[in-house]
Design a protein around this motif. Structure first.
Motif, PDB file in Angstrom:
ATOM      1  N   GLY A  86       6.328 -14.118   8.413  1.00  0.00           N
ATOM      2  CA  GLY A  86       7.252 -12.937   7.831  1.00  0.00           C
ATOM      3  C   GLY A  86       6.452 -12.034   7.238  1.00  0.00           C
ATOM      4  N   ILE A  87       7.396 -10.901   7.075  1.00  0.00           N
ATOM      5  CA  ILE A  87       6.895  -9.744   6.334  1.00  0.00           C
ATOM      6  C   ILE A  87       7.801  -9.332   5.119  1.00  0.00           C
ATOM      7  CG2 ILE A  87       6.240  -7.258   6.091  1.00  0.00           C
ATOM      8  CD1 ILE A  87       5.693  -7.539   9.293  1.00  0.00           C
ATOM      9  N   MET A  88       7.266  -9.418   3.694  1.00  0.00           N
ATOM     10  CA  MET A  88       7.864  -9.236   2.759  1.00  0.00           C
ATOM     11  C   MET A  88       7.184  -7.866   2.381  1.00  0.00           C
ATOM     12  SD  MET A  88       8.423 -10.733  -0.978  1.00  0.00           S
ATOM     13  CE  MET A  88       6.701 -10.681  -1.560  1.00  0.00           C
ATOM     14  N   SER A  89       7.920  -6.639   2.615  1.00  0.00           N
ATOM     15  CA  SER A  89       7.641  -5.312   2.434  1.00  0.00           C
ATOM     16  C   SER A  89       7.725  -4.831   0.765  1.00  0.00           C
ATOM     17  CB  SER A  89       8.036  -4.448   3.269  1.00  0.00           C
ATOM     18  OG  SER A  89       7.636  -3.091   3.116  1.00  0.00           O
ATOM     19  N   TYR A  90       6.736  -4.381   0.261  1.00  0.00           N
ATOM     20  CA  TYR A  90       6.894  -3.554  -0.903  1.00  0.00           C
ATOM     21  C   TYR A  90       7.275  -2.069  -0.446  1.00  0.00           C
ATOM     22  CZ  TYR A  90       3.462  -6.579  -3.388  1.00  0.00           C
ATOM     23  OH  TYR A  90       2.563  -7.585  -4.061  1.00  0.00           O
TER      24      TYR A  90
ATOM     25  N   ILE B 253      13.507   1.771   2.377  1.00  0.00           N
ATOM     26  CA  ILE B 253      14.059   0.335   2.558  1.00  0.00           C
ATOM     27  C   ILE B 253      14.609   0.407   4.005  1.00  0.00           C
ATOM     28  CG2 ILE B 253      15.768  -1.526   2.220  1.00  0.00           C
ATOM     29  CD1 ILE B 253      15.395  -0.590  -1.053  1.00  0.00           C
ATOM     30  N   GLU B 254      15.322   1.342   4.445  1.00  0.00           N
ATOM     31  CA  GLU B 254      15.885   1.494   5.821  1.00  0.00           C
ATOM     32  C   GLU B 254      14.971   1.462   6.667  1.00  0.00           C
ATOM     33  OE1 GLU B 254      18.333   4.901   5.962  1.00  0.00           O
ATOM     34  OE2 GLU B 254      19.826   3.833   7.314  1.00  0.00           O
ATOM     35  N   LEU B 255      13.882   2.293   6.558  1.00  0.00           N
ATOM     36  CA  LEU B 255      12.765   2.430   7.660  1.00  0.00           C
ATOM     37  C   LEU B 255      11.939   0.811   7.848  1.00  0.00           C
ATOM     38  CD1 LEU B 255      11.392   5.810   6.412  1.00  0.00           C
ATOM     39  CD2 LEU B 255      12.193   5.160   8.624  1.00  0.00           C
ATOM     40  N   ASP B 256      11.536   0.328   6.420  1.00  0.00           N
ATOM     41  CA  ASP B 256      11.048  -1.141   6.536  1.00  0.00           C
ATOM     42  C   ASP B 256      11.697  -1.943   7.343  1.00  0.00           C
ATOM     43  OD1 ASP B 256       8.917   0.361   5.436  1.00  0.00           O
ATOM     44  OD2 ASP B 256       9.164  -0.879   3.446  1.00  0.00           O
ATOM     45  N   ILE B 257      13.189  -2.005   6.927  1.00  0.00           N
ATOM     46  CA  ILE B 257      14.072  -3.119   7.851  1.00  0.00           C
ATOM     47  C   ILE B 257      13.849  -2.650   9.386  1.00  0.00           C
ATOM     48  CG2 ILE B 257      16.327  -3.845   8.428  1.00  0.00           C
ATOM     49  CD1 ILE B 257      16.588  -3.251   5.481  1.00  0.00           C
TER      50      ILE B 257
ATOM     51  N   ARG C  67      21.180  -3.686  -3.026  1.00  0.00           N
ATOM     52  CA  ARG C  67      21.881  -4.635  -2.710  1.00  0.00           C
ATOM     53  C   ARG C  67      23.451  -4.390  -2.100  1.00  0.00           C
ATOM     54  NH1 ARG C  67      20.614  -9.162  -2.056  1.00  0.00           N
ATOM     55  NH2 ARG C  67      21.104  -8.107  -0.249  1.00  0.00           N
ATOM     56  N   GLN C  68      23.807  -3.130  -2.530  1.00  0.00           N
ATOM     57  CA  GLN C  68      25.144  -2.936  -1.886  1.00  0.00           C
ATOM     58  C   GLN C  68      24.961  -2.343  -0.636  1.00  0.00           C
ATOM     59  OE1 GLN C  68      27.032  -0.191  -4.416  1.00  0.00           O
ATOM     60  NE2 GLN C  68      27.345  -1.699  -6.081  1.00  0.00           N
ATOM     61  N   ARG C  69      23.804  -1.674  -0.225  1.00  0.00           N
ATOM     62  CA  ARG C  69      23.491  -1.149   1.257  1.00  0.00           C
ATOM     63  C   ARG C  69      22.844  -2.035   2.224  1.00  0.00           C
ATOM     64  NH1 ARG C  69      22.228   5.139   0.401  1.00  0.00           N
ATOM     65  NH2 ARG C  69      21.285   4.840   2.783  1.00  0.00           N
ATOM     66  N   PHE C  70      22.114  -2.920   1.702  1.00  0.00           N
ATOM     67  CA  PHE C  70      21.241  -3.899   2.662  1.00  0.00           C
ATOM     68  C   PHE C  70      21.698  -5.137   2.763  1.00  0.00           C
ATOM     69  CE2 PHE C  70      18.693   0.012   1.442  1.00  0.00           C
ATOM     70  CZ  PHE C  70      19.058   0.489   2.755  1.00  0.00           C
TER      71      PHE C  70
ATOM     72  N   ASP D 266       0.803  -1.185  -0.206  1.00  0.00           N
ATOM     73  CA  ASP D 266       0.012  -0.153  -0.038  1.00  0.00           C
ATOM     74  C   ASP D 266       0.795   1.187   0.013  1.00  0.00           C
ATOM     75  OD1 ASP D 266       0.463  -1.530   2.610  1.00  0.00           O
ATOM     76  OD2 ASP D 266       0.597   0.763   3.023  1.00  0.00           O
ATOM     77  N   MET D 267       2.128   1.121   0.385  1.00  0.00           N
ATOM     78  CA  MET D 267       2.954   2.373   0.742  1.00  0.00           C
ATOM     79  C   MET D 267       2.470   3.314   1.655  1.00  0.00           C
ATOM     80  SD  MET D 267       5.763   2.132  -0.921  1.00  0.00           S
ATOM     81  CE  MET D 267       6.474   3.485  -1.481  1.00  0.00           C
ATOM     82  N   MET D 268       1.796   3.017   2.753  1.00  0.00           N
ATOM     83  CA  MET D 268       1.368   4.024   3.847  1.00  0.00           C
ATOM     84  C   MET D 268       2.809   3.949   4.565  1.00  0.00           C
ATOM     85  SD  MET D 268      -1.554   5.184   3.329  1.00  0.00           S
ATOM     86  CE  MET D 268      -1.628   4.590   1.716  1.00  0.00           C
ATOM     87  N   ASP D 269       3.073   5.114   5.174  1.00  0.00           N
ATOM     88  CA  ASP D 269       4.068   5.314   6.361  1.00  0.00           C
ATOM     89  C   ASP D 269       3.981   4.393   7.750  1.00  0.00           C
ATOM     90  OD1 ASP D 269       5.891   6.795   4.653  1.00  0.00           O
ATOM     91  OD2 ASP D 269       4.552   8.706   5.244  1.00  0.00           O
ATOM     92  N   GLY D 270       4.684   3.469   7.884  1.00  0.00           N
ATOM     93  CA  GLY D 270       4.702   2.921   9.246  1.00  0.00           C
ATOM     94  C   GLY D 270       4.048   1.830   9.335  1.00  0.00           C
TER      95      GLY D 270
END
Ligand code: PBG
Length: 330
Positions: free
Chosen positions: A188-192, A241-245, A268-271, A166-170
């Motif tokens: 598990g959670i696979m976040s878009y 991505i950082e927030l979702d993790i 891929r390089q960052r996470f 959905d792309m809502m924050d939080g």
């Protein structure tokens, strides 16, 4: 050293040599097969906007899923179409909704196949927006609460992974907390996470009856650009991505795949979490249309697309080509 000591063509001399030095490995283990589920029984209806895809009732979805597992594909991703939409999208968390039923049937008949469920409201709300409409906008926090209910209902039905799109924050945090509180520690959670406001979702929106209403109940809501990402942004995707993790996502996703290979590569390089990429409906139908018109070799173009996504750094590829690719990868 240069030519003639170095001749790059030595590494391409034959299929065995090419296999030996191939840098990217694509296997059936990387693939996720999407399925569209509708209420009813005995239903298998072709989707006109998405050649080769069907709306299945839960019983036949389970049959199809068994075939998917047989082909070696480890997971399916379920999308639901309710009998009726309403203001809040309440059928999205109905215990006997098509997705909840399909999850139960699939886990019953093919327990080892991973079942991932799309968590969103767009197929369930009258506005067909991904969130709850309030005072002329999409209300973020109220939507998160509803999404957590949807995710919980999927977990209760037996889903292995829930996938908020959905792309809502939080929302990942809301969902994680709700799952924990209710004892679903292993779901598990696979976040878009980096989902772009893309033109390539067109065929899917026909299939899921989820094209957003630009004007709803007298208010202008427009398109999905107030919640999905601007295709011109890359750094924003890294923040998403950082927030979702941080909120508890086990797997993150970049969507669509092909116009966003750079985003996959940066991520891929960052996470260090698994990265999924969604090879979306418009990418699928673009290739189908070109192949049908005789412009390109369908199988070769399909494999080239899938290799590009893997090479960019995706661990998981969600694709309508999954079964065909699996057959070629055997
Ligand atoms: C729902 C959702 C969409 C897709 C997956 N989940 C459509 C959208 O956001 O408009 C698109 C998938 C595809 O095009 O294959 N939020």
């Amino acid at each position: 050293m240069a030519f003639p000591q170095i001749r790059m063509r030595r590494l391409r001399a034959g299929e065995s040599m090419r296999r030996l030095v191939r840098e990217t490995v694509l296997t059936v283990d990387d693939l996720v097969h999407p399925l569209f589920v509708k209420s009813g029984t005995g239903l298998k209806q072709p989707i006109s906007s998405m050649q080769g895809c069907y709306h299945f009732s839960p019983d036949l979805a389970a049959q199809e899923a068994a075939g998917v597992a047989q082909s070696g594909i480890p997971a399916v991703l379920l999308f639901g179409l309710p009998e009726k939409k309403d203001k809040t999208g309440s059928r999205a968390w109905a215990e006997n909704g098509p997705v909840q039923q399909a999850v139960r049937e699939i886990k019953n008949s093919t327990p080892n196949l991973l079942v991932i469920t799309d968590v969103c409201l767009c197929a369930y709300t009258e506005s067909s927006h991904c969130g709850l409409t309030k005072d002329g906008t999409i209300d973020n926090d109220a939507t998160c609460e509803l999404l957590a209910k949807v995710a919980l209902s999927h977990a209760q039905a037996g889903a292995d992974i829930v996938a908020p799109s959905d792309m809502m924050d939080g929302r990942v945090g809301y969902i994680r907390q709700t799952l924990e509180k209710n004892g679903f520690h292993q779901t598990g959670i696979m976040s878009y996470s980096a989902k772009y406001a893309s033109a390539f979702y067109g065929p899917f929106r026909d299939a899921a009856d989820s094209a957003p209403a630009p004007v709803f109940a007298g208010t202008v809501l427009g398109d999905r650009k107030s919640y999905q990402m601007d295709p011109a942004c890359c750094r924003q995707a890294m923040r998403e991505i950082e927030l979702d993790i941080a909120e508890g996502a086990d797997i993150v996703m970049v969507k669509p795949a092909l116009c966003f290979l750079d985003i996959i590569a940066h991520a891929r390089q960052r996470f260090d979490v698994p990265i999924a990429a969604y090879n979306v409906s418009g990418e699928y139908m673009m290739l189908n249309a070109a192949a049908q018109a005789g412009y390109l070799d369908r199988n070769a173009a399909m494999m080239e697309m899938l290799y590009s996504i893997k090479r960019a750094g995706a661990d998981i590829i969600i694709t309508y080509f999954a079964k065909e690719a699996a057959a070629l990868l055997k």
